[in-house]
Every structure is written in structure tokens, then in C-alpha cells.
Design a protein around this motif. Structure first.
Motif, PDB file in Angstrom:
ATOM      1  N   SER A  22       0.834  -1.197   0.000  1.00 38.05           N
ATOM      2  CA  SER A  22       0.000   0.000   0.000  1.00 38.05           C
ATOM      3  C   SER A  22       0.870   1.247   0.000  1.00 38.05           C
ATOM      4  O   SER A  22       1.777   1.381   0.824  1.00 38.05           O
ATOM      5  CB  SER A  22      -0.884   0.036   1.247  1.00 38.05           C
ATOM      6  OG  SER A  22      -1.747  -1.050   1.270  1.00 38.05           O
ATOM      7  N   LYS A  23       0.576   2.161  -0.887  1.00 33.30           N
ATOM      8  CA  LYS A  23       1.287   3.425  -0.909  1.00 33.30           C
ATOM      9  C   LYS A  23       0.745   4.367   0.166  1.00 33.30           C
ATOM     10  O   LYS A  23       1.412   5.282   0.601  1.00 33.30           O
ATOM     11  CB  LYS A  23       1.193   4.060  -2.288  1.00 33.30           C
ATOM     12  CG  LYS A  23       1.974   3.283  -3.327  1.00 33.30           C
ATOM     13  CD  LYS A  23       1.809   3.880  -4.705  1.00 33.30           C
ATOM     14  CE  LYS A  23       2.641   3.171  -5.722  1.00 33.30           C
ATOM     15  NZ  LYS A  23       2.326   1.783  -5.920  1.00 33.30           N
ATOM     16  N   ASN A  24      -0.461   4.110   0.603  1.00 31.62           N
ATOM     17  CA  ASN A  24      -1.104   4.906   1.634  1.00 31.62           C
ATOM     18  C   ASN A  24      -0.886   4.219   2.987  1.00 31.62           C
ATOM     19  O   ASN A  24      -1.275   3.065   3.183  1.00 31.62           O
ATOM     20  CB  ASN A  24      -2.596   5.014   1.315  1.00 31.62           C
ATOM     21  CG  ASN A  24      -3.350   5.858   2.295  1.00 31.62           C
ATOM     22  OD1 ASN A  24      -3.195   5.711   3.498  1.00 31.62           O
ATOM     23  ND2 ASN A  24      -4.187   6.737   1.770  1.00 31.62           N
ATOM     24  N   LYS A  25      -0.275   4.931   3.925  1.00 33.29           N
ATOM     25  CA  LYS A  25       0.047   4.357   5.240  1.00 33.29           C
ATOM     26  C   LYS A  25      -1.200   3.857   5.965  1.00 33.29           C
ATOM     27  O   LYS A  25      -1.180   2.791   6.584  1.00 33.29           O
ATOM     28  CB  LYS A  25       0.778   5.390   6.090  1.00 33.29           C
ATOM     29  CG  LYS A  25       1.160   4.889   7.456  1.00 33.29           C
ATOM     30  CD  LYS A  25       1.830   5.957   8.277  1.00 33.29           C
ATOM     31  CE  LYS A  25       2.080   5.455   9.676  1.00 33.29           C
ATOM     32  NZ  LYS A  25       2.572   6.504  10.551  1.00 33.29           N
ATOM     33  N   GLU A  26      -2.289   4.602   5.891  1.00 34.14           N
ATOM     34  CA  GLU A  26      -3.518   4.207   6.583  1.00 34.14           C
ATOM     35  C   GLU A  26      -4.076   2.901   6.033  1.00 34.14           C
ATOM     36  O   GLU A  26      -4.547   2.053   6.799  1.00 34.14           O
ATOM     37  CB  GLU A  26      -4.580   5.316   6.483  1.00 34.14           C
ATOM     38  CG  GLU A  26      -4.260   6.537   7.327  1.00 34.14           C
ATOM     39  CD  GLU A  26      -3.225   7.469   6.693  1.00 34.14           C
ATOM     40  OE1 GLU A  26      -3.016   7.401   5.454  1.00 34.14           O
ATOM     41  OE2 GLU A  26      -2.600   8.235   7.436  1.00 34.14           O
ATOM     42  N   ASN A  27      -4.019   2.716   4.715  1.00 40.89           N
ATOM     43  CA  ASN A  27      -4.484   1.457   4.117  1.00 40.89           C
ATOM     44  C   ASN A  27      -3.604   0.294   4.562  1.00 40.89           C
ATOM     45  O   ASN A  27      -4.106  -0.791   4.872  1.00 40.89           O
ATOM     46  CB  ASN A  27      -4.485   1.545   2.595  1.00 40.89           C
ATOM     47  CG  ASN A  27      -5.562   2.454   2.066  1.00 40.89           C
ATOM     48  OD1 ASN A  27      -6.439   2.873   2.802  1.00 40.89           O
ATOM     49  ND2 ASN A  27      -5.478   2.776   0.785  1.00 40.89           N
ATOM     50  N   HIS A  28      -2.308   0.514   4.588  1.00 39.35           N
ATOM     51  CA  HIS A  28      -1.372  -0.536   5.010  1.00 39.35           C
ATOM     52  C   HIS A  28      -1.658  -0.943   6.456  1.00 39.35           C
ATOM     53  O   HIS A  28      -1.744  -2.120   6.775  1.00 39.35           O
ATOM     54  CB  HIS A  28       0.060  -0.020   4.850  1.00 39.35           C
ATOM     55  CG  HIS A  28       1.100  -1.037   5.169  1.00 39.35           C
ATOM     56  ND1 HIS A  28       1.348  -2.118   4.347  1.00 39.35           N
ATOM     57  CD2 HIS A  28       1.946  -1.158   6.220  1.00 39.35           C
ATOM     58  CE1 HIS A  28       2.317  -2.848   4.886  1.00 39.35           C
ATOM     59  NE2 HIS A  28       2.685  -2.289   6.011  1.00 39.35           N
ATOM     60  N   GLU A  29      -1.829   0.047   7.327  1.00 44.30           N
ATOM     61  CA  GLU A  29      -2.113  -0.238   8.740  1.00 44.30           C
ATOM     62  C   GLU A  29      -3.465  -0.933   8.914  1.00 44.30           C
ATOM     63  O   GLU A  29      -3.599  -1.817   9.757  1.00 44.30           O
ATOM     64  CB  GLU A  29      -2.056   1.053   9.553  1.00 44.30           C
ATOM     65  CG  GLU A  29      -0.654   1.593   9.696  1.00 44.30           C
ATOM     66  CD  GLU A  29      -0.603   2.942  10.396  1.00 44.30           C
ATOM     67  OE1 GLU A  29      -1.677   3.560  10.622  1.00 44.30           O
ATOM     68  OE2 GLU A  29       0.512   3.383  10.704  1.00 44.30           O
ATOM     69  N   ALA A  30      -4.465  -0.535   8.115  1.00 43.14           N
ATOM     70  CA  ALA A  30      -5.791  -1.146   8.215  1.00 43.14           C
ATOM     71  C   ALA A  30      -5.749  -2.623   7.827  1.00 43.14           C
ATOM     72  O   ALA A  30      -6.357  -3.470   8.495  1.00 43.14           O
ATOM     73  CB  ALA A  30      -6.791  -0.394   7.334  1.00 43.14           C
ATOM     74  N   VAL A  31      -5.023  -2.955   6.761  1.00 42.16           N
ATOM     75  CA  VAL A  31      -4.912  -4.348   6.330  1.00 42.16           C
ATOM     76  C   VAL A  31      -4.157  -5.166   7.376  1.00 42.16           C
ATOM     77  O   VAL A  31      -4.541  -6.297   7.706  1.00 42.16           O
ATOM     78  CB  VAL A  31      -4.241  -4.442   4.940  1.00 42.16           C
ATOM     79  CG1 VAL A  31      -3.877  -5.867   4.602  1.00 42.16           C
ATOM     80  CG2 VAL A  31      -5.145  -3.845   3.887  1.00 42.16           C
ATOM     81  N   LEU A  32      -3.090  -4.612   7.914  1.00 44.46           N
ATOM     82  CA  LEU A  32      -2.331  -5.307   8.955  1.00 44.46           C
ATOM     83  C   LEU A  32      -3.192  -5.508  10.200  1.00 44.46           C
ATOM     84  O   LEU A  32      -3.192  -6.592  10.792  1.00 44.46           O
ATOM     85  CB  LEU A  32      -1.064  -4.523   9.291  1.00 44.46           C
ATOM     86  CG  LEU A  32      -0.120  -5.162  10.289  1.00 44.46           C
ATOM     87  CD1 LEU A  32       0.345  -6.528   9.804  1.00 44.46           C
ATOM     88  CD2 LEU A  32       1.080  -4.259  10.531  1.00 44.46           C
ATOM     89  N   HIS A  33      -3.952  -4.497  10.581  1.00 45.96           N
ATOM     90  CA  HIS A  33      -4.847  -4.600  11.744  1.00 45.96           C
ATOM     91  C   HIS A  33      -5.891  -5.696  11.522  1.00 45.96           C
ATOM     92  O   HIS A  33      -6.132  -6.519  12.411  1.00 45.96           O
ATOM     93  CB  HIS A  33      -5.516  -3.248  11.989  1.00 45.96           C
ATOM     94  CG  HIS A  33      -6.408  -3.217  13.178  1.00 45.96           C
ATOM     95  ND1 HIS A  33      -5.927  -3.149  14.463  1.00 45.96           N
ATOM     96  CD2 HIS A  33      -7.755  -3.263  13.280  1.00 45.96           C
ATOM     97  CE1 HIS A  33      -6.939  -3.143  15.311  1.00 45.96           C
ATOM     98  NE2 HIS A  33      -8.061  -3.213  14.614  1.00 45.96           N
ATOM     99  N   ALA A  34      -6.489  -5.711  10.327  1.00 45.71           N
ATOM    100  CA  ALA A  34      -7.497  -6.740  10.023  1.00 45.71           C
ATOM    101  C   ALA A  34      -6.882  -8.135  10.064  1.00 45.71           C
ATOM    102  O   ALA A  34      -7.494  -9.083  10.572  1.00 45.71           O
ATOM    103  CB  ALA A  34      -8.120  -6.479   8.656  1.00 45.71           C
ATOM    104  N   PHE A  35      -5.654  -8.282   9.557  1.00 42.06           N
ATOM    105  CA  PHE A  35      -4.971  -9.575   9.592  1.00 42.06           C
ATOM    106  C   PHE A  35      -4.742 -10.028  11.037  1.00 42.06           C
ATOM    107  O   PHE A  35      -4.994 -11.182  11.382  1.00 42.06           O
ATOM    108  CB  PHE A  35      -3.632  -9.503   8.845  1.00 42.06           C
ATOM    109  CG  PHE A  35      -2.817 -10.757   8.989  1.00 42.06           C
ATOM    110  CD1 PHE A  35      -3.089 -11.867   8.207  1.00 42.06           C
ATOM    111  CD2 PHE A  35      -1.804 -10.837   9.926  1.00 42.06           C
ATOM    112  CE1 PHE A  35      -2.363 -13.027   8.353  1.00 42.06           C
ATOM    113  CE2 PHE A  35      -1.066 -11.988  10.078  1.00 42.06           C
ATOM    114  CZ  PHE A  35      -1.345 -13.084   9.286  1.00 42.06           C
TER     115      PHE A  35
END
Length: 102
Positions: free
Chosen positions: A74-87
Motif C-alpha cells: 500500500s502506498k497509503n500508510k492508513e491502508n497498510h495499517e488497516a490491512v495489517l490490523h485486520a490480519f
């Protein structure tokens, strides 16, 4: 170190509520992150880093964005963190179900 974590070659088990020490390998950058009063550098032979290494391997396997040179990062930090959080939420749920059925 007082209250050595390794006794007769077997690691003591600590509950998440009662962590008194953090263990890592000998990578020098850990000194900047962990509290020196509770941090212990250990070798792989102790087995004290097995759980976190296993989780890291599971996360890299389950999330392509955590591997090197991937197109799915993810180029967007918030999207990257959201996917990691969901995982992590899904992983924790699966572990709770796994150990509750034993």
C-alpha cells in the motif's frame, strides 16, 4: 540476569499479562526500541524468539504486502495499517478458536 529465562535448557512460559522481560536476537537496533532494564539479547538456541518468528512468517505468508519487492504494498500508510490490523484481528480470532476447542 536475575531470574534467568532459561533453566536446564527449557524456556519458562510467561503470560501476556505478566511479561517481565523482552527477548530478541543480537540485532543492534533493538537497543533503541526496548527498555534496557527488561531487554535480553538471546541466541536462537534458547528458543525464546520462536513464537514471534513464527508469527512473522505467518504474517509474511498471509500478507503479500509484507514481502520484499511486492506490487501489493500500500502506498497509503492508513491502508497498510488497516490491512495489517485486520490480519492481526483475524489471526487472534483463529488462535482463540483453535485453543478453545482443545
Amino acid at each position: 540476569m536475575n531470574n534467568s529465562l532459561v533453566e536446564q535448557g527449557k524456556a519458562q512460559k510467561f503470560s501476556a499479562k505478566n511479561i517481565r522481560v523482552t527477548c530478541s536476537d543480537y540485532w543492534s537496533s533493538y537497543a533503541e526500541v526496548f527498555d534496557p532494564d527488561t531487554h535480553q539479547s538471546v541466541g536462537k538456541h534458547t528458543g525464546l524468539t520462536n513464537h514471534v518468528e513464527g508469527f512473522n512468517a505467518t504474517a509474511r505468508h498471509g500478507l503479500g504486502r509484507l514481502t520484499r519487492q511486492t506490487l501489493s504494498f500500500s502506498k497509503n500508510k492508513e491502508n497498510h495499517e488497516a490491512v495489517l490490523h485486520a490480519f492481526i484481528l483475524q489471526y487472534n480470532q483463529e488462535m482463540m478458536q483453535k485453543y478453545q476447542t482443545r
